[in-house]
Motif scaffolding. Structure first.
Motif, short mmCIF file in Angstrom:
data_model
loop_
_atom_site.label_atom_id
_atom_site.label_comp_id
_atom_site.label_asym_id
_atom_site.label_seq_id
_atom_site.Cartn_x
_atom_site.Cartn_y
_atom_site.Cartn_z
N ASP A 134 0.83 -1.21 0.00
CA ASP A 134 0.00 0.00 0.00
C ASP A 134 0.86 1.26 0.00
O ASP A 134 0.67 2.18 0.80
CB ASP A 134 -0.95 0.02 1.20
N VAL A 135 1.80 1.30 -0.91
CA VAL A 135 2.66 2.46 -1.10
C VAL A 135 2.71 2.78 -2.59
O VAL A 135 2.11 2.09 -3.41
CB VAL A 135 4.09 2.22 -0.56
N ALA A 136 3.43 3.83 -2.94
CA ALA A 136 3.66 4.18 -4.33
C ALA A 136 5.16 4.16 -4.60
O ALA A 136 5.98 4.13 -3.68
CB ALA A 136 3.08 5.55 -4.66
N GLY A 137 5.52 4.16 -5.88
CA GLY A 137 6.93 4.11 -6.23
C GLY A 137 7.25 5.02 -7.39
O GLY A 137 6.38 5.32 -8.23
N GLN A 138 8.50 5.47 -7.43
CA GLN A 138 9.00 6.28 -8.54
C GLN A 138 10.21 5.59 -9.13
O GLN A 138 11.12 5.19 -8.39
CB GLN A 138 9.37 7.69 -8.07
N ILE A 139 10.22 5.46 -10.46
CA ILE A 139 11.36 4.88 -11.17
C ILE A 139 11.98 5.97 -12.04
O ILE A 139 11.27 6.74 -12.71
CB ILE A 139 10.94 3.70 -12.06
N HIS A 140 13.30 6.04 -12.04
CA HIS A 140 14.03 7.01 -12.87
C HIS A 140 14.70 6.24 -14.00
O HIS A 140 15.64 5.48 -13.78
CB HIS A 140 15.05 7.76 -12.02
N VAL A 141 14.21 6.46 -15.22
CA VAL A 141 14.67 5.70 -16.38
C VAL A 141 16.17 5.84 -16.59
O VAL A 141 16.85 4.88 -16.97
CB VAL A 141 13.90 6.15 -17.65
N GLU A 142 16.72 7.03 -16.32
CA GLU A 142 18.15 7.24 -16.55
C GLU A 142 19.01 6.40 -15.61
O GLU A 142 20.22 6.24 -15.83
CB GLU A 142 18.51 8.72 -16.41
N LYS A 143 18.40 5.84 -14.55
CA LYS A 143 19.15 5.03 -13.60
C LYS A 143 19.04 3.53 -13.86
O LYS A 143 19.72 2.75 -13.19
CB LYS A 143 18.69 5.34 -12.18
N LEU A 144 18.19 3.13 -14.79
CA LEU A 144 18.04 1.71 -15.07
C LEU A 144 19.35 1.12 -15.58
O LEU A 144 20.01 1.72 -16.44
CB LEU A 144 16.93 1.49 -16.12
N PRO A 145 19.75 -0.04 -15.08
CA PRO A 145 21.03 -0.64 -15.50
C PRO A 145 20.89 -1.47 -16.78
O PRO A 145 20.00 -2.33 -16.88
CB PRO A 145 21.38 -1.54 -14.31
N PHE A 146 21.75 -1.20 -17.74
CA PHE A 146 21.72 -1.91 -19.01
C PHE A 146 23.10 -2.47 -19.34
O PHE A 146 24.13 -1.90 -18.94
CB PHE A 146 21.26 -0.99 -20.15
N SER A 147 23.11 -3.55 -20.09
CA SER A 147 24.36 -4.06 -20.61
C SER A 147 24.91 -3.07 -21.63
O SER A 147 24.20 -2.17 -22.10
CB SER A 147 24.13 -5.42 -21.29
N THR A 148 26.16 -3.24 -21.99
CA THR A 148 26.80 -2.31 -22.94
C THR A 148 26.05 -2.25 -24.25
O THR A 148 25.86 -1.17 -24.84
CB THR A 148 28.25 -2.75 -23.20
N LEU A 149 25.56 -3.39 -24.72
CA LEU A 149 24.87 -3.44 -26.01
C LEU A 149 23.55 -2.66 -25.96
O LEU A 149 23.22 -1.91 -26.88
CB LEU A 149 24.62 -4.88 -26.42
N LEU A 150 22.80 -2.82 -24.88
CA LEU A 150 21.52 -2.13 -24.80
C LEU A 150 21.70 -0.66 -24.45
O LEU A 150 20.88 0.18 -24.83
CB LEU A 150 20.61 -2.81 -23.78
N ALA A 151 22.77 -0.33 -23.73
CA ALA A 151 23.03 1.06 -23.37
C ALA A 151 23.27 1.92 -24.60
O ALA A 151 23.09 3.14 -24.55
CB ALA A 151 24.22 1.14 -22.43
N ARG A 195 0.14 4.49 -8.48
CA ARG A 195 0.97 3.54 -7.75
C ARG A 195 2.42 3.64 -8.20
O ARG A 195 3.35 3.60 -7.41
CB ARG A 195 0.47 2.11 -7.97
N LEU A 196 2.61 3.77 -9.50
CA LEU A 196 3.97 3.83 -10.05
C LEU A 196 4.08 4.98 -11.03
O LEU A 196 3.29 5.09 -11.97
CB LEU A 196 4.31 2.52 -10.76
N THR A 197 5.06 5.85 -10.80
CA THR A 197 5.36 6.91 -11.75
C THR A 197 6.75 6.69 -12.32
O THR A 197 7.66 6.22 -11.61
CB THR A 197 5.30 8.30 -11.08
N ILE A 198 6.91 6.97 -13.59
CA ILE A 198 8.17 6.75 -14.29
C ILE A 198 8.63 8.07 -14.88
O ILE A 198 7.87 8.73 -15.61
CB ILE A 198 8.00 5.69 -15.40
N GLU A 199 9.86 8.46 -14.56
CA GLU A 199 10.40 9.74 -15.04
C GLU A 199 11.74 9.52 -15.74
O GLU A 199 12.47 8.58 -15.43
CB GLU A 199 10.59 10.70 -13.86
N TYR A 200 12.02 10.42 -16.66
CA TYR A 200 13.32 10.44 -17.33
C TYR A 200 13.88 11.84 -17.20
O TYR A 200 13.34 12.78 -17.76
CB TYR A 200 13.17 10.04 -18.80
N HIS A 201 14.91 11.99 -16.38
CA HIS A 201 15.49 13.30 -16.06
C HIS A 201 14.40 14.27 -15.59
O HIS A 201 14.27 15.39 -16.09
CB HIS A 201 16.24 13.86 -17.27
N HIS A 202 13.60 13.81 -14.64
CA HIS A 202 12.58 14.59 -13.94
C HIS A 202 11.37 14.94 -14.82
O HIS A 202 10.53 15.74 -14.40
CB HIS A 202 13.18 15.88 -13.37
#
Length: 325
Positions: A229-246, A304-311
């Motif tokens: 029963d909480v909410a969450g924020q994800i920051h796309v710029e912080k998602l970890p990717f392999s070198t190929l996907l980065a 419940r979930l918000t997703i941001e990319y550089h705010h």
């Protein structure tokens, strides 16, 4: 070859455990060969059980090598045990085969036992039958000290949201199966996921909530947010990717991580102070951990979930894998 001969030839073997009699990995009083297996749980531990079914053409491509099918069928279940912080102990296998092909069965069993041996897990029983479609149902059993299971209900406001390793590789591989230039490391992430059992156990007294990422980060994290029963924020710029996907644009790589699925990495919530303490403990391990967001208060006015990319709001389909569309 009848059912019993098949089981005896490919799946029944003497215990491979090198553990002592008093080890948490012992406790198999009777394995394959009778109507049921007998286990003796360790004192002051709870039994952790998970089961998953993999069906050809639905959960893995039809041309997947049998070794990889066997490996993945075990891995996805051990990953569920890891998400609870459990020590894996044994598995049951219910196998449906269109035909009993010796070469296929030998390689399938090899894949199953390769992963089992890596984590000191025993195959203790199951069932084999004939059917039109290849399917494998694995039931995984493990132990955890009483009261120490990491649930989905414990996330607290102010906790960090952390994931292990990199995300999106398996989803990318699935989208590019017919590409002869597909990198083998990405294909391996799809066919041979690694259950993060050691990380799960290490997080027992640190993580407030945890699960494994199987159907896409956004959808799976949503289960923690709802249960706690909480909410969450994800920051796309912080998602970890392999070198190929980065090397891909954010618009291309972010959906692979957020809704692609098949990662089988751990996503957990943890207080900032406990994460700082845990990082000191985890320095000896080369599995990276990345903070991708935080837990915030849920109110009628916020999602419940918000997703941001550089705010800035980042719009992406957050629906992951669905069995029934």
């Amino acid at each position: 070859m009848d059912e019993f001969s098949l089981i005896q030839q490919y799946f029944q073997r003497k215990s491979h455990s090198k553990s002592s009699k008093n080890s948490i990995h012992s406790g198999i009083s009777l394995g394959i060969g009778d109507d049921a297996a007998l286990l003796a749980p360790p004192a002051n531990h709870e039994l952790v059980i998970s089961t998953d079914t993999l069906i050809a053409g639905r959960h893995f491509p039809l041309d997947t090598p049998p070794f990889d099918i066997g490996w993945k069928a075990v891995a996805v279940n051990l990953s569920d045990l890891a998400a609870m912080g459990a020590t894996a102990h044994s598995i049951l296998l219910a196998l449906t085969l269109p035909k009993a092909d010796p070469d296929f069965l030998a390689k399938l069993a090899e894949g199953i036992f390769a992963l089992c041996d890596a984590y000191n897990v025993s195959l203790i029983g199951g069932d084999t039958t004939r059917g039109d479609t290849l399917s494998l149902t694995v039931t995984a059993l493990g132990w955890i000290p009483t009261g120490q299971a990491i649930l989905r209900t414990g996330a607290q406001i102010g906790d960090l949201i952390v994931v292990s390793n990199t995300l999106g590789d398996a989803a990318y591989a699935l989208q590019h199966l017919n590409d002869p230039q597909l990198d083998s490391s990405l294909k391996s992430r799809l066919d041979r996921p690694i259950p993060r059992l050691e990380l799960g156990k290490a997080l027992r007294s640190y993580a407030s909530a945890m699960l494994d990422i199987s159907d896409g980060l956004a959808q799976d994290l949503g289960h923690i947010l709802t249960a706690s029963d909480v909410a969450g924020q994800i920051h796309v710029e912080k998602l970890p990717f392999s070198t190929l996907l980065a090397a891909l644009s954010a618009e291309m790589r972010a959906p692979l991580a957020l809704s692609g699925g098949d990662d089988y990495e751990l996503c957990f919530t943890i207080s900032p102070q406990k994460f700082a303490d845990f990082q000191q403990l985890w320095l000896v391990n080369d599995l990276p951990l990345t903070v991708i967001g935080e837990i915030v208060q849920h109110t009628p006015k916020n999602e419940r979930l918000t997703i941001e990319y550089h705010h800035q709001p980042f719009h992406v389909n957050t629906q992951g894998f669905k069995h029934f569309d």
